[in-house]
Design a protein around this motif. Structure first.
Motif, PDB file in Angstrom:
ATOM      1  N   THR A  55      66.610  87.719 -20.930  1.00  0.00           N
ATOM      2  CA  THR A  55      66.813  88.973 -21.645  1.00  0.00           C
ATOM      3  C   THR A  55      68.110  89.582 -21.120  1.00  0.00           C
ATOM      4  O   THR A  55      68.687  89.083 -20.152  1.00  0.00           O
ATOM      5  CB  THR A  55      65.645  89.964 -21.409  1.00  0.00           C
ATOM      6  OG1 THR A  55      65.625  90.335 -20.025  1.00  0.00           O
ATOM      7  CG2 THR A  55      64.316  89.381 -21.824  1.00  0.00           C
ATOM      8  N   TYR A  56      68.548  90.652 -21.750  1.00  0.00           N
ATOM      9  CA  TYR A  56      69.779  91.295 -21.301  1.00  0.00           C
ATOM     10  C   TYR A  56      69.605  91.970 -19.937  1.00  0.00           C
ATOM     11  O   TYR A  56      70.572  92.221 -19.241  1.00  0.00           O
ATOM     12  CB  TYR A  56      70.268  92.306 -22.344  1.00  0.00           C
ATOM     13  CG  TYR A  56      70.726  91.632 -23.613  1.00  0.00           C
ATOM     14  CD1 TYR A  56      71.799  90.756 -23.620  1.00  0.00           C
ATOM     15  CD2 TYR A  56      70.077  91.875 -24.815  1.00  0.00           C
ATOM     16  CE1 TYR A  56      72.221  90.128 -24.780  1.00  0.00           C
ATOM     17  CE2 TYR A  56      70.486  91.257 -25.990  1.00  0.00           C
ATOM     18  CZ  TYR A  56      71.559  90.381 -25.965  1.00  0.00           C
ATOM     19  OH  TYR A  56      71.968  89.759 -27.114  1.00  0.00           O
ATOM     20  N   ASN A  85      65.710  78.814 -38.937  1.00  0.00           N
ATOM     21  CA  ASN A  85      66.150  79.478 -37.708  1.00  0.00           C
ATOM     22  C   ASN A  85      66.240  80.993 -37.848  1.00  0.00           C
ATOM     23  O   ASN A  85      65.876  81.724 -36.928  1.00  0.00           O
ATOM     24  CB  ASN A  85      67.492  78.915 -37.244  1.00  0.00           C
ATOM     25  CG  ASN A  85      67.363  77.489 -36.736  1.00  0.00           C
ATOM     26  OD1 ASN A  85      66.250  76.999 -36.519  1.00  0.00           O
ATOM     27  ND2 ASN A  85      68.483  76.830 -36.546  1.00  0.00           N
ATOM     28  N   LEU A  89      64.171  83.559 -35.440  1.00  0.00           N
ATOM     29  CA  LEU A  89      64.841  84.530 -34.571  1.00  0.00           C
ATOM     30  C   LEU A  89      64.455  85.963 -34.920  1.00  0.00           C
ATOM     31  O   LEU A  89      64.289  86.798 -34.021  1.00  0.00           O
ATOM     32  CB  LEU A  89      66.359  84.335 -34.630  1.00  0.00           C
ATOM     33  CG  LEU A  89      66.863  83.030 -33.997  1.00  0.00           C
ATOM     34  CD1 LEU A  89      68.356  82.873 -34.224  1.00  0.00           C
ATOM     35  CD2 LEU A  89      66.521  82.958 -32.517  1.00  0.00           C
ATOM     36  N   ARG A  93      62.571  88.410 -32.344  1.00  0.00           N
ATOM     37  CA  ARG A  93      63.161  89.715 -32.053  1.00  0.00           C
ATOM     38  C   ARG A  93      62.084  90.805 -32.112  1.00  0.00           C
ATOM     39  O   ARG A  93      62.144  91.784 -31.381  1.00  0.00           O
ATOM     40  CB  ARG A  93      64.295  90.019 -33.039  1.00  0.00           C
ATOM     41  CG  ARG A  93      65.321  91.002 -32.527  1.00  0.00           C
ATOM     42  CD  ARG A  93      66.553  91.080 -33.418  1.00  0.00           C
ATOM     43  NE  ARG A  93      67.389  89.886 -33.292  1.00  0.00           N
ATOM     44  CZ  ARG A  93      67.553  88.960 -34.249  1.00  0.00           C
ATOM     45  NH1 ARG A  93      66.976  89.098 -35.415  1.00  0.00           N
ATOM     46  NH2 ARG A  93      68.317  87.919 -34.037  1.00  0.00           N
ATOM     47  N   ASP A 100      68.154  87.572 -24.850  1.00  0.00           N
ATOM     48  CA  ASP A 100      69.587  87.278 -24.845  1.00  0.00           C
ATOM     49  C   ASP A 100      69.888  86.230 -25.912  1.00  0.00           C
ATOM     50  O   ASP A 100      69.604  85.043 -25.733  1.00  0.00           O
ATOM     51  CB  ASP A 100      70.004  86.776 -23.462  1.00  0.00           C
ATOM     52  CG  ASP A 100      71.495  86.649 -23.298  1.00  0.00           C
ATOM     53  OD1 ASP A 100      72.219  86.594 -24.317  1.00  0.00           O
ATOM     54  OD2 ASP A 100      71.955  86.601 -22.135  1.00  0.00           O
ATOM     55  N   GLU A 101      70.484  86.661 -26.994  1.00  0.00           N
ATOM     56  CA  GLU A 101      70.710  85.773 -28.137  1.00  0.00           C
ATOM     57  C   GLU A 101      71.752  84.700 -27.856  1.00  0.00           C
ATOM     58  O   GLU A 101      71.822  83.713 -28.586  1.00  0.00           O
ATOM     59  CB  GLU A 101      71.087  86.604 -29.361  1.00  0.00           C
ATOM     60  CG  GLU A 101      69.949  87.498 -29.801  1.00  0.00           C
ATOM     61  CD  GLU A 101      70.256  88.277 -31.065  1.00  0.00           C
ATOM     62  OE1 GLU A 101      70.941  87.747 -31.948  1.00  0.00           O
ATOM     63  OE2 GLU A 101      69.786  89.422 -31.151  1.00  0.00           O
ATOM     64  N   ASP A 102      72.554  84.867 -26.810  1.00  0.00           N
ATOM     65  CA  ASP A 102      73.540  83.851 -26.448  1.00  0.00           C
ATOM     66  C   ASP A 102      72.917  82.738 -25.609  1.00  0.00           C
ATOM     67  O   ASP A 102      73.439  81.629 -25.563  1.00  0.00           O
ATOM     68  CB  ASP A 102      74.700  84.472 -25.660  1.00  0.00           C
ATOM     69  CG  ASP A 102      75.524  85.422 -26.520  1.00  0.00           C
ATOM     70  OD1 ASP A 102      75.568  85.226 -27.751  1.00  0.00           O
ATOM     71  OD2 ASP A 102      76.109  86.369 -25.947  1.00  0.00           O
ATOM     72  N   TYR A 105      68.056  79.852 -27.533  1.00  0.00           N
ATOM     73  CA  TYR A 105      68.402  79.134 -28.759  1.00  0.00           C
ATOM     74  C   TYR A 105      67.204  79.053 -29.709  1.00  0.00           C
ATOM     75  O   TYR A 105      66.061  79.185 -29.278  1.00  0.00           O
ATOM     76  CB  TYR A 105      68.872  77.719 -28.406  1.00  0.00           C
ATOM     77  CG  TYR A 105      70.076  77.710 -27.507  1.00  0.00           C
ATOM     78  CD1 TYR A 105      71.334  78.067 -27.986  1.00  0.00           C
ATOM     79  CD2 TYR A 105      69.954  77.364 -26.157  1.00  0.00           C
ATOM     80  CE1 TYR A 105      72.443  78.063 -27.158  1.00  0.00           C
ATOM     81  CE2 TYR A 105      71.052  77.360 -25.321  1.00  0.00           C
ATOM     82  CZ  TYR A 105      72.298  77.719 -25.832  1.00  0.00           C
ATOM     83  OH  TYR A 105      73.390  77.725 -25.009  1.00  0.00           O
TER      84      TYR A 105
END
Length: 155
Positions: A55-56, A85, A89, A93, A100-102, A105
């Motif tokens: 996570t962020y 996908n 996602l 969410r 953390d979307e980066d 996956y």
């Protein structure tokens, strides 16, 4: 939800329950068909209780994510891991707003939803104290279904 003895084994489909530890590895039982396999120490094995999602703000344990899915679905099935996908996602969410979307996956989300639905199918999406009883009940059910082979006696 208690994921202490639930395993994901690299190269093997589905989830497994840790049964017995041996000198050279351990014995695991498939949740899908109840077959027992031996796994050596060189295999890439992950305990679901040790997996975390980025996570962020840090990392969230998979147990917490699974509990969030269970709350969202009222202990019912989640969406299929075979959705596109964007749908996966968007769903994830809703379950974990700050993932953390980066670093997370779509393939990770697919695994999590697939694992959740497997656990739900075996009745393991329950309150933590009841998980051990559910795992034992599944094991007893699988063992009871297998007919025992009779030993032939030579005369």
């Amino acid at each position: 939800m208690n994921l202490e003895k639930i395993l994901a084994i690299s190269g093997k489909p589905g989830l497994y329950v840790l049964r017995v530890q041996t000198r050279s590895g351990f014995v695991a039982e498939s949740l899908a068909d109840g077959k027992k396999i031996t796994v050596n120490l060189k295999s890439n094995v992950s305990l679901l209780s040790e997996i975390s999602i980025y996570t962020y703000e840090g990392e969230k344990p998979l147990t917490e994510i699974m509990n969030n899915i269970a709350k969202k679905e009222n202990n019912g099935l989640a969406i299929s891991h075979k959705e596109d996908n964007a749908t996966l996602l968007a769903y994830f969410r809703e379950v974990l707003t700050d993932f953390d979307e980066d670093r997370v996956y779509p393939s990770d989300v697919k695994k999590i939803l697939n694992w959740y639905n497997i656990l739900h199918g075996k009745g393991l999406v329950v309150d933590a104290p009841a998980v051990e009883e559910a795992v034992e009940a599944v094991t007893e059910e699988v063992v009871a279904e297998k007919p025992k082979k009779e030993k032939k006696v030579k005369e």
